[in-house]
Design a protein around this motif. Structure first.
Motif, PDB file in Angstrom:
ATOM      1  N   LEU A 485      39.067  43.024  37.456  1.00 58.74           N
ATOM      2  CA  LEU A 485      40.053  43.527  38.328  1.00 58.74           C
ATOM      3  C   LEU A 485      41.019  43.928  37.597  1.00 58.74           C
ATOM      4  O   LEU A 485      42.043  43.537  37.351  1.00 58.74           O
ATOM      5  N   TRP A 486      41.204  45.190  37.086  1.00 56.50           N
ATOM      6  CA  TRP A 486      42.259  45.795  36.305  1.00 56.50           C
ATOM      7  C   TRP A 486      42.983  46.903  36.765  1.00 56.50           C
ATOM      8  O   TRP A 486      44.100  47.283  36.586  1.00 56.50           O
ATOM      9  N   ASP A 487      42.314  47.490  38.056  1.00 54.09           N
ATOM     10  CA  ASP A 487      43.153  48.671  38.645  1.00 54.09           C
ATOM     11  C   ASP A 487      44.474  48.056  39.316  1.00 54.09           C
ATOM     12  O   ASP A 487      45.310  48.995  39.619  1.00 54.09           O
ATOM     13  N   VAL A 488      44.541  46.746  39.430  1.00 53.85           N
ATOM     14  CA  VAL A 488      45.584  46.297  40.410  1.00 53.85           C
ATOM     15  C   VAL A 488      46.818  46.206  39.288  1.00 53.85           C
ATOM     16  O   VAL A 488      47.774  46.823  39.681  1.00 53.85           O
ATOM     17  N   TRP A 489      46.794  45.728  38.173  1.00 51.70           N
ATOM     18  CA  TRP A 489      47.824  45.802  37.271  1.00 51.70           C
ATOM     19  C   TRP A 489      48.011  47.105  36.960  1.00 51.70           C
ATOM     20  O   TRP A 489      49.171  47.489  36.705  1.00 51.70           O
ATOM     21  N   ASN A 490      46.950  47.922  36.679  1.00 52.18           N
ATOM     22  CA  ASN A 490      46.998  49.317  35.885  1.00 52.18           C
ATOM     23  C   ASN A 490      47.594  50.280  36.851  1.00 52.18           C
ATOM     24  O   ASN A 490      48.520  51.054  36.498  1.00 52.18           O
ATOM     25  N   ASP A 491      47.405  49.983  38.307  1.00 55.56           N
ATOM     26  CA  ASP A 491      47.649  51.298  39.236  1.00 55.56           C
ATOM     27  C   ASP A 491      48.513  50.720  40.438  1.00 55.56           C
ATOM     28  O   ASP A 491      49.063  51.766  41.067  1.00 55.56           O
ATOM     29  N   VAL A 492      48.410  49.710  40.949  1.00 53.63           N
ATOM     30  CA  VAL A 492      48.791  49.353  42.324  1.00 53.63           C
ATOM     31  C   VAL A 492      49.467  48.211  42.220  1.00 53.63           C
ATOM     32  O   VAL A 492      49.649  47.368  41.354  1.00 53.63           O
ATOM     33  N   GLY A 493      50.042  47.536  43.274  1.00 53.15           N
ATOM     34  CA  GLY A 493      50.768  46.147  43.416  1.00 53.15           C
ATOM     35  C   GLY A 493      49.929  45.097  43.593  1.00 53.15           C
ATOM     36  O   GLY A 493      48.637  45.116  44.081  1.00 53.15           O
ATOM     37  N   TYR A 494      50.333  44.009  42.985  1.00 47.77           N
ATOM     38  CA  TYR A 494      49.452  42.710  43.161  1.00 47.77           C
ATOM     39  C   TYR A 494      48.945  42.364  44.572  1.00 47.77           C
ATOM     40  O   TYR A 494      47.725  41.669  44.673  1.00 47.77           O
ATOM     41  N   GLU A 495      49.561  42.928  45.642  1.00 43.40           N
ATOM     42  CA  GLU A 495      48.723  42.366  46.976  1.00 43.40           C
ATOM     43  C   GLU A 495      47.288  43.247  47.187  1.00 43.40           C
ATOM     44  O   GLU A 495      46.654  42.721  48.036  1.00 43.40           O
ATOM     45  N   HIS A 496      46.932  44.068  46.401  1.00 45.31           N
ATOM     46  CA  HIS A 496      45.649  44.723  46.286  1.00 45.31           C
ATOM     47  C   HIS A 496      44.642  43.879  45.935  1.00 45.31           C
ATOM     48  O   HIS A 496      43.429  44.119  45.823  1.00 45.31           O
ATOM     49  N   TYR A 497      45.077  42.631  45.196  1.00 43.65           N
ATOM     50  CA  TYR A 497      44.155  41.663  45.093  1.00 43.65           C
ATOM     51  C   TYR A 497      43.143  41.394  46.103  1.00 43.65           C
ATOM     52  O   TYR A 497      42.026  41.022  46.200  1.00 43.65           O
ATOM     53  N   ALA A 498      43.784  41.188  47.310  1.00 43.65           N
ATOM     54  CA  ALA A 498      43.137  41.025  48.565  1.00 43.65           C
ATOM     55  C   ALA A 498      42.275  42.025  49.215  1.00 43.65           C
ATOM     56  O   ALA A 498      41.676  41.838  50.308  1.00 43.65           O
TER      57      ALA A 498
END
Length: 812
Positions: A485-498
């Motif tokens: 899961l690297w799109d979270v760090w690279n592109d969006v906020g960490y809330e998108h881990y969910a």
């Protein structure tokens, strides 16, 4: 009997020239073996520390030069039939001459070499020379030979068998080494020797079974093998160069991951006998346990569950990279310290990442003693690898050697083919760039699984990370196999881990700077800012600083000072990873593992690590200790409401009352509810819906939920910090010395203190503190234990930038 003599002493090195060679170098520089040319130059005072400021850039010439190592040693002929020079590790392109005669050439850092040398030795003084060619120079030749192959990072690492991150990574410098990075020995023997011992260690019902495949060099006819473990001994007359001997141990104690049981180890020994005379010996500490990988299909896709001793393991893991750019500096003591730090954070598995090395024996031994599981990548990372020329033979040789070398260790539970290369072929434009050229598929899908099946059938093999189990399914499909899961760090906020529930997440991470003590030890900018030259140079990720600030958006205010930048980004890292892990663990057993990127660093750098390049713990380490706890409670969204999720990773059920309170920040309880008996069965998770009248705030800016179950606590805020009415922090503090280097700091909150962290390294670089990220309501207190030899002062401890809370950032 085989005699082993160390040749590690008396070496010197000479620079043979190359682009940018520094003028005025001494013709002969003392050399340490094991070592590298960088560490020898540093020890001789000829270069500055490569880790400091911008020194990495000015020292690039070292890796572009050729180097010669040489030593002299005395030898007298004792009549042995064979005398071999054995190199445990050569980095990388070496030519070896003994008394002027070339005896061998090497092109692989990841394997050992043995050269028959009796005919070149002479009575008296002998002259041994190892000449190393520049990996950069050899890489240029290989690039013309193999044609372009996609590579996510600069350098020719995918064209040779050398540690890939040596050429730089998004957390590592380009410090291209050469040298004798492991020991050199002279081995003398006659008649026969044990050339390879391959133990298959399994369980057969309640019994431990060891199948020892033994290979023998020389003339073994008439000799005997004797093997023993746990009081069981078997002997076998041998006539050829290969033998199989079995040992059955009745009901041995089982080896377990540290959170489930003990780690009993048994000495497995093999002796080669000529009558009663011991000709050669081999021994290792082993443990009895079973391991398999459950990838069965189900209604959600297919599982990815590690099963040890028939027990499904939720992997609370971290990725491991080389702990230093200069590998010989990582001593057994340092391995043990780092693994103890991992265990202290409730990590139960370390993934040895494929852009580094097969670690030395000390790493795996420490993991086995600590009950730390090991996932071992084969050494391929983020690039297309040719399947032509000399590479396939080198890859097969190194894989065979390391499979056999590492298989005695009970900690090792999984072989993995590569890091992100199958993903790269699918998604990173490789297919067009390659124009039909090979990229490594034959290694991951044929050669490596075949070798593991032949040599180590006791362990599972997986083709890659990420990989979904089939080339017909996208490798990063969260419904199958392991996911990154690297799109979270690279592109969006960490809330998108969910946004998804991966079956197993083997890489995800969030960046932060190192501790203040490490940062200021390595960087001497004046003024020190997030974009001052040295700080900027120690940020290797593309747009890394921009991503750090973007990641704060919606969560924390943009920092206005260096102190606030340092604290806010470290706090955000800890929160991001804790959020992602809590989400994944709450979905057990659909998700059965989270391996955070990364545990450690190889130098002082802004990175995704929990332990920085000088071995200091960042706030993330404390967050991991909490979120990886074997009893873990969190509040998670479920449907249109909220639920308390109790995760139990112990072998006894976890049962008790759960109390949920909605509390104002001033400590006033607005609503309270108790469920008197929530039971999370062993190795499972239990869910409890929170009534709407408890879960619905009257004021999202000044209320929160607190759930408790026994001694575990979970917090839930109804808004992000930037939208909360966090008070100006206030507390009463007392400090007591409780030993020569031990202190107790008691903090009694007079307002809500959110994520209280006390950065004692700002006062004493070697100081340590027991806890961070502590939240207190008015009237609550917490006792911090501090280790420091300095005479600490209370006034210094209770003021920013030492004493920090999230309240500070919001109230700026």
């Amino acid at each position: 009997m085989r005699q082993i003599r160390s040749l590690n002493s008396g070496w010197s090195q000479t620079c043979l020239g190359g682009p940018g060679m520094r003028p005025g170098l001494p013709e002969s520089i003392p050399a340490t073996v094991p070592g590298t040319m960088h560490t020898d130059l540093l020890a001789a005072g000829l270069i500055p520390d490569p880790y400091l400021d911008l020194n990495e850039i000015t020292l690039d010439w070292i890796g572009r030069c050729d180097w010669r190592y040489e030593t002299c040693f005395e030898w007298s002929d004792a009549g042995d039939e064979h005398v071999d020079l054995v190199f445990a590790g050569l980095d990388t392109f070496a030519t070896i001459t003994l008394n002027g005669a070339e005896i061998g050439r090497t092109a692989n850092m990841n394997r050992s070499y043995r050269f028959a040398s009796r005919d070149q030795l002479r009575d008296g003084m002998n002259h041994l020379v190892v000449s190393f060619g520049s990996a950069w120079k050899r890489g240029a030749a290989l690039e013309s030979q193999y044609e372009p192959r996609p590579n996510n990072y600069p350098g020719p690492a995918n064209l040779m068998r050398k540690m890939a991150c040596n050429f730089g990574w998004d957390w590592g410098p380009s410090l291209v080494t050469a040298g004798l990075w492991q020991s050199v020995t002279l081995e003398s023997w006659s008649s026969a020797r044990l050339s390879r011992v391959r133990p298959e260690i399994t369980l057969d019902g309640a019994d431990g079974l060891v199948r020892l495949h033994v290979e023998i060099d020389g003339e073994p006819a008439g000799l005997t093998l004797r093997a023993s473990v746990a009081g069981v001994t078997e002997t076998l007359p041998i006539a050829t160069g290969a033998a199989l001997i079995e040992l059955r141990t009745r009901s041995p104690q089982l080896w377990w991951p540290h959170h489930l049981g003990g780690q009993p180890l048994y000495v497995l020994s093999v002796e080669l006998l000529d009558g009663d005379v011991v000709v050669d010996t081999w021994s290792r500490d082993i443990g009895f346990r079973s391991v398999r990988l459950d990838t069965s299909a189900d209604d959600h896709g297919s599982a990815f569950t590690l099963v040890v001793n028939d027990t499904p393991i939720y992997v609370c893991g971290a990725n491991w990279i080389p702990d230093d750019c200069f590998l010989p500096r990582v001593t057994p003591e340092r391995y043990a310290e780092r693994i103890a730090q991992a265990k202290g954070a409730n990590i139960n598995l370390l993934r040895v990442w494929g852009g580094g090395i097969y670690e030395t024996e000390a790493f795996y031994e420490a993991c086995s003693r600590a009950g730390m599981l090991v996932w071992q990548d084969f050494l391929f990372a983020c690039a297309a690898y040719p399947e032509e020329g000399d590479l396939p033979a080198e890859i097969e040789a190194e894989a065979c050697e390391n499979i056999v070398r590492l298989m005695p260790h009970p900690s090792l539970v999984l072989w993995n083919g590569n890091n992100e290369n199958i993903w790269g072929w699918f998604d990173w434009g490789w297919q067009g760039a390659l124009e039909g050229r090979t990229w490594g598929a034959a290694y991951y899908l044929d050669l490596l699984p075949r070798l593991v099946a032949q040599l180590d059938p006791t362990r599972p093999y997986w083709a890659g990370s990420p990989y979904s189990g089939s080339m017909d399914i996208h490798p990063n499909d969260p419904a199958h196999g392991c996911t990154h899961l690297w799109d979270v760090w690279n592109d969006v906020g960490y809330e998108h881990y969910a946004d998804s529930v991966p079956r197993f997440c083997s890489e995800f991470g969030w960046q932060a700077p190192p501790t203040w003590a490490t940062l200021t030890e390595a960087v001497h900018d004046d003024p020190l800012t997030p974009t001052s030259p040295g700080v900027w140079h120690h940020q290797k990720a593309t747009s890394g600083n921009d991503k750090l600030l973007r990641g704060l958006q919606g969560h924390l205010p943009q920092p206005q000072s260096m102190d606030d930048w340092h604290f806010a980004t470290q706090l955000n890292q800890a929160r991001a990873i804790a959020f992602g892990i809590a989400h994944m663990r709450s979905h057990r057993p659909l998700n059965m593992g989270a391996i955070v990127w990364q545990l450690n660093d190889c130098w002082p750098v802004n990175s995704w690590s929990a332990i920085d390049g000088y071995g200091r713990r960042k706030p993330l380490w404390y967050a991991l200790r909490n979120v990886f706890a074997t009893h873990f409670l969190s509040i998670q969204p479920r449907g249109s409401g909220l639920s308390a999720i109790a995760v139990n990773d112990r072998t006894l059920f976890w049962r008790g009352p759960v109390t949920v309170k909605r509390i104002r920040f001033d400590g006033t309880v607005m609503a309270e509810w108790t469920h008197w008996r929530l039971c999370a069965d062993r190795l499972s998770a239990a869910e409890l819906s929170i009534p709407d009248d408890i879960a619905t705030p009257g004021d999202i800016r000044s209320e929160m939920l607190v759930a408790t179950m026994h001694d575990t606590t979970a917090f839930h805020y109804f808004a992000e910090d930037i939208d909360l009415d966090l008070p100006v922090p206030a507390a009463e503090c007392t400090l007591d010395r409780i030993g020569p280097v031990d202190w107790q700091l008691t903090v009694r909150a007079t307002t809500l203190l959110k994520d209280l962290s006390i950065f004692v390294d700002r006062l004493d670089p070697v100081a340590e503190i027991s806890d961070m990220l502590v939240t207190l309501f008015p009237g609550q207190e917490h006792v911090f234990t501090i280790t420091s030899a300095l005479d600490l002062g209370l006034d210094d401890l209770r003021q920013p930038p030492v004493f920090r809370t999230a309240n500070d950032l919001v109230n700026r």
